[in-house]
Design a protein around this motif. Structure first.
Motif, PDB file in Angstrom:
ATOM      1  N   ALA A  92       0.836  -1.214   0.000  1.00 52.03           N
ATOM      2  CA  ALA A  92       0.000   0.000   0.000  1.00 52.03           C
ATOM      3  C   ALA A  92       0.867   1.258   0.000  1.00 52.03           C
ATOM      4  N   LEU A  93       1.953   1.220   0.742  1.00 54.86           N
ATOM      5  CA  LEU A  93       2.860   2.371   0.781  1.00 54.86           C
ATOM      6  C   LEU A  93       3.516   2.586  -0.583  1.00 54.86           C
ATOM      7  N   LEU A  94       3.955   1.517  -1.207  1.00 57.84           N
ATOM      8  CA  LEU A  94       4.587   1.638  -2.526  1.00 57.84           C
ATOM      9  C   LEU A  94       3.616   2.219  -3.553  1.00 57.84           C
ATOM     10  N   VAL A  95       2.366   1.779  -3.517  1.00 60.81           N
ATOM     11  CA  VAL A  95       1.352   2.294  -4.437  1.00 60.81           C
ATOM     12  C   VAL A  95       1.112   3.775  -4.162  1.00 60.81           C
ATOM     13  N   GLU A 121       4.308  16.295   7.525  1.00 56.52           N
ATOM     14  CA  GLU A 121       4.041  16.668   8.919  1.00 56.52           C
ATOM     15  C   GLU A 121       3.261  15.570   9.639  1.00 56.52           C
ATOM     16  N   ASN A 122       2.273  14.981   8.964  1.00 53.59           N
ATOM     17  CA  ASN A 122       1.505  13.891   9.567  1.00 53.59           C
ATOM     18  C   ASN A 122       2.374  12.663   9.815  1.00 53.59           C
ATOM     19  N   SER A 123       3.324  12.421   8.930  1.00 55.45           N
ATOM     20  CA  SER A 123       4.240  11.310   9.101  1.00 55.45           C
ATOM     21  C   SER A 123       5.079  11.488  10.370  1.00 55.45           C
ATOM     22  N   LEU A 124       5.543  12.702  10.610  1.00 59.17           N
ATOM     23  CA  LEU A 124       6.309  12.989  11.829  1.00 59.17           C
ATOM     24  C   LEU A 124       5.456  12.731  13.068  1.00 59.17           C
ATOM     25  N   LEU A 125       4.205  13.161  13.029  1.00 60.74           N
ATOM     26  CA  LEU A 125       3.301  12.946  14.165  1.00 60.74           C
ATOM     27  C   LEU A 125       3.052  11.454  14.392  1.00 60.74           C
ATOM     28  N   ASP A 126       2.875  10.715  13.302  1.00 65.33           N
ATOM     29  CA  ASP A 126       2.632   9.275  13.423  1.00 65.33           C
ATOM     30  C   ASP A 126       3.859   8.548  13.969  1.00 65.33           C
ATOM     31  N   ALA A 140       8.333   1.684  11.778  1.00 69.60           N
ATOM     32  CA  ALA A 140       9.233   1.379  10.658  1.00 69.60           C
ATOM     33  C   ALA A 140       8.574   1.726   9.327  1.00 69.60           C
ATOM     34  N   GLN A 141       7.318   1.316   9.139  1.00 71.46           N
ATOM     35  CA  GLN A 141       6.621   1.629   7.883  1.00 71.46           C
ATOM     36  C   GLN A 141       6.482   3.145   7.707  1.00 71.46           C
ATOM     37  N   GLU A 142       6.176   3.841   8.795  1.00 74.95           N
ATOM     38  CA  GLU A 142       6.012   5.292   8.702  1.00 74.95           C
ATOM     39  C   GLU A 142       7.358   5.979   8.454  1.00 74.95           C
ATOM     40  N   THR A 143       8.419   5.429   8.977  1.00 75.29           N
ATOM     41  CA  THR A 143       9.759   5.974   8.727  1.00 75.29           C
ATOM     42  C   THR A 143      10.136   5.776   7.265  1.00 75.29           C
TER      43      THR A 143
END
Length: 161
Positions: A92-95, A121-126, A140-143
């Motif tokens: 899903a991330l790759l897509v 910004e949302n990624s940093l919060l997650d 890890a996925q969010e990083t």
């Protein structure tokens, strides 16, 4: 030293107070700067130089949110963003990333730029949320996602945190 955070006597967290980090960095650098060891025995100079280099590396990692997240994962035995990743991006991330790249190639309007900045910004919060919860897989996925977003922002010369 057990971690880069120890060099600066700051808590081992994703959410680092950058002003506190910078102040601690300059304090540590003053203490171990090689110029302070001129005239000292070779072994002492060598140790001070190594300590100064270690402090510089720790500061470079901790001041950068992506590198900091990767380092915090590394401390958990998880490698992402390098040659020997222990976790790969999910489908899903790759897509999602491919879609964003295609949209950027087609058009670079302000709406899309703002969307990328918001995603960053949302990624940093997650990442912060997952770190606090010790949810290493999601962190890890969010990083990994953050790494892709930073790369897209940099490639398109879009200012981000």
């Amino acid at each position: 030293m057990s971690s880069y955070f120890d060099y600066f006597s700051i808590p081992q967290l994703f959410d680092v107070d950058l002003a506190v980090l910078e102040k601690a960095y300059f304090s540590a650098q003053r203490q171990y700067h090689p110029d302070r060891f001129v005239g000292k025995p070779t072994e002492e100079r060598t140790q001070a130089l190594q300590k100064s280099m270690d402090i510089n590396k720790a500061y470079e990692v901790l001041k950068n949110p992506l590198k900091r997240a990767q380092y915090l994962l590394h401390l958990q035995g998880i490698e992402v963003g390098g040659e020997h990743d222990s976790i790969k991006p999910d489908q899903a991330l790759l897509v999602e990333i491919m879609d964003l790249r295609e949209q950027l190639e087609e058009q670079k309007d302000i709406k899309l730029v703002n969307q990328l900045i918001d995603l960053h910004e949302n990624s940093l919060l997650d990442i912060s949320k997952y770190y606090v919860k010790n949810d290493w897989q999601k962190m890890a996925q969010e990083t990994i996602r953050l790494g892709y977003l930073v790369k897209m922002l940099d490639e398109n010369k879009i200012k981000h945190l």
